[in-house]
Design a protein around this motif. Structure first.
Motif, PDB file in Angstrom:
ATOM      1  N   SER A 133      43.447  32.249  33.155  1.00 17.05           N
ATOM      2  CA  SER A 133      43.046  30.800  33.383  1.00 17.05           C
ATOM      3  C   SER A 133      41.452  30.650  32.963  1.00 17.05           C
ATOM      4  N   TYR A 134      40.697  31.560  33.520  1.00 19.70           N
ATOM      5  CA  TYR A 134      39.212  31.485  33.175  1.00 19.70           C
ATOM      6  C   TYR A 134      39.065  31.641  31.842  1.00 19.70           C
ATOM      7  N   GLU A 135      39.743  32.362  30.942  1.00 24.67           N
ATOM      8  CA  GLU A 135      39.611  32.954  29.506  1.00 24.67           C
ATOM      9  C   GLU A 135      39.420  31.608  28.552  1.00 24.67           C
ATOM     10  N   ALA A 148      32.600  31.588  34.063  1.00 24.83           N
ATOM     11  CA  ALA A 148      33.911  32.045  33.550  1.00 24.83           C
ATOM     12  C   ALA A 148      33.541  33.390  33.432  1.00 24.83           C
ATOM     13  N   ALA A 182      33.981  35.236  36.864  1.00 21.76           N
ATOM     14  CA  ALA A 182      35.399  35.191  37.094  1.00 21.76           C
ATOM     15  C   ALA A 182      36.146  36.138  36.363  1.00 21.76           C
ATOM     16  N   GLU A 183      35.748  36.354  34.963  1.00 23.58           N
ATOM     17  CA  GLU A 183      36.313  37.532  34.192  1.00 23.58           C
ATOM     18  C   GLU A 183      35.858  38.840  34.930  1.00 23.58           C
ATOM     19  N   PHE A 228      34.985  35.011  43.060  1.00 24.58           N
ATOM     20  CA  PHE A 228      36.244  35.166  42.507  1.00 24.58           C
ATOM     21  C   PHE A 228      37.013  36.420  42.613  1.00 24.58           C
ATOM     22  N   ASN A 284      38.992  25.797  37.758  1.00 26.15           N
ATOM     23  CA  ASN A 284      39.028  26.226  36.464  1.00 26.15           C
ATOM     24  C   ASN A 284      40.034  24.909  35.746  1.00 26.15           C
ATOM     25  N   LEU A 293      36.246  22.952  34.944  1.00 20.85           N
ATOM     26  CA  LEU A 293      35.571  23.569  33.808  1.00 20.85           C
ATOM     27  C   LEU A 293      36.334  23.776  32.372  1.00 20.85           C
ATOM     28  N   THR A 294      37.545  23.738  32.420  1.00 18.24           N
ATOM     29  CA  THR A 294      38.303  23.393  31.136  1.00 18.24           C
ATOM     30  C   THR A 294      38.070  22.067  30.412  1.00 18.24           C
TER      31      THR A 294
END
Length: 423
Positions: A176-178, A222, A225-226, A232, A326, A330-331
């Motif tokens: 999702s966060y990628e 992000a 989160a990764e 996260f 996300n 963010l997206t």
């Protein structure tokens, strides 16, 4: 030959190359041996640096939480990590019954290897980079997928439902966060006109964080989160899924996941410093390239400290809150900032064609900053309007049942008097 005090790495490389050629080795073989030495030394330094990172992070968490952190083994507890290493190396390697051996044993190796592969293209100094690929940024994104594959293999191959659930949750988070991460990483590539990390660093006469602060914030969130750092870190929510995808691992295999977590967070901090903070650039780097490592470490540890601060100060998100942030914030924000940056930067560059480079850079910085501020204000306004309204407290008497069976909301005072008369 390079001056040792100005460029020690270049001096050592030239000296060692001359020694090998003097032994009668062919030039191609010497080139291969030098590449092999670099390929061994760079991951080795990164792995050894994790020892310091673990101690550094634990000491910071202790100070944030009003305690001392490691303080018994060695001065300031600096040898505590070595004691932990000894414990992990001597623990029994247990393989659960029914585990799929190939993915189960391959997962820890991939988790560490995925992070170390990214170091091959990270420019540490003006002349200190493993490989200056023309698609270095794309390479970093690609090898990052191996880490996600390792988590999926660990959860799937452990023959444990909690590990499988933890793996699915981790993949949901990472994939999702990628999306906003990869979209926002287009900003430095567009501003520099290249996917090479060296070119991106050299193009930052003004750090890109000043030209696109919104994209920098999106990339930072992000990246946290990764790295599965708090807030996260729900992939390791012990109260829900025991310990996540690595619950069935012990000993050195668990230690590899542990090392990968710390190294991943630090590697992402280096990548952020490279893309938005100018990397190794700083005063007198041209005369003394070794200073590039110092500048890069200062910037990296500043970013790394922010990730530690978020982990030590913020509670864990729920999975629905994580997905809402996300997909709803963010997206769309990353897509908007990419299109706006491409349009505005191209327009400014076209209008100022033929002007001095200094004037072009100044105008680009000002215009892009204004654009980012407008996007930030619009995003804040939209978030305020879409926020869930607060419940209003209703004052007045509570509904009371009546002997006549009348609805309480029709006449609450009359109902209460009726009850008193009945009593």
């Amino acid at each position: 030959m390079s001056n040792f005090w100005q460029d020690p790495f270049g001096f050592i490389v030239e000296w060692l190359t001359g020694v090998l050629l003097g032994w009668g080795l062919s030039e191609s073989l010497v080139h291969f041996l030098m590449a092999l030495i670099g390929a061994v030394l760079l991951p080795l330094v990164a792995m050894l640096f994790v020892i310091f990172l673990i101690w550094y992070e634990r000491k910071l968490y202790g100070r944030m939480q009003d305690r001392l952190g490691p303080n018994r083994v060695g001065p300031w507890g600096i040898f505590q990590t070595f004691a932990d290493m000894g414990k992990i190396f001597t623990k029994e390697l247990i393989t659960p019954v029914g585990a799929d051996l190939i993915p189960y044993n391959l997962a820890p190796i991939l988790s560490v290897g995925a992070v170390l592969l990214a170091w091959a293209v990270l420019p540490l100094a003006p002349n200190l980079v493993g490989a200056d690929l023309s698609v270095g940024l794309l390479y970093v994104i690609a090898v990052g997928g191996l880490g996600e594959l390792a988590i999926l293999l660990a959860g799937w191959g452990s023959n444990n439902k909690y590990a499988l659930l933890g793996g699915f949750r981790a993949i949901a988070l990472l994939i999702s966060y990628e999306i906003p991460l990869v979209i926002s990483l287009l900003i430095p590539a567009m501003l520099a006109g290249s996917l090479s990390l060296v070119d991106i660093v050299e193009a930052q006469d003004v750090a890109f964080i000043f030209m696109s602060p919104v994209a920098a914030v999106v990339v930072f969130i992000a990246m946290v989160a990764e790295a599965a750092r708090a807030p996260f870190d729900f992939t390791e929510a012990e109260s829900e899924i025991v310990a996540g995808f690595n619950v069935e691992y012990s000993g050195l295999k668990f230690g590899m996941f542990y090392v990968a977590e710390f190294l991943h967070a630090f590697t992402l901090s280096i990548l952020f410093s490279t893309l938005f903070l100018g990397g190794y650039r700083g005063p007198f780097v041209d005369q003394f390239p070794l200073l590039g490592i110092v500048y890069l470490l200062i910037k990296t540890f500043a970013v790394y400290f922010l990730t530690i601060l978020s982990k030590g100060a913020m509670p864990r998100f729920r999975i629905d809150q994580m997905l809402d942030l996300n997909w709803k914030v963010l997206t769309p924000l990353a897509i908007t900032i990419v299109f706006a940056t491409a349009l505005v930067d191209k327009t400014v560059t076209t209008i100022l064609a033929g002007q001095s480079s200094g004037l072009q850079m100044a105008v680009r910085v000002v215009v892009l900053l204004v654009m980012n501020f407008i996007i930030y204000r619009l995003t804040s306004r939209l978030l305020e309007q879409s926020a869930r309204p607060k419940r209003q407290v209703v004052s007045g008497p509570r509904p009371v049942a009546t002997a006549a069976g009348l609805p309480a909301e029709q006449d609450a005072p009359a109902a209460s008097s009726t009850l008193r008369s009945v009593e």
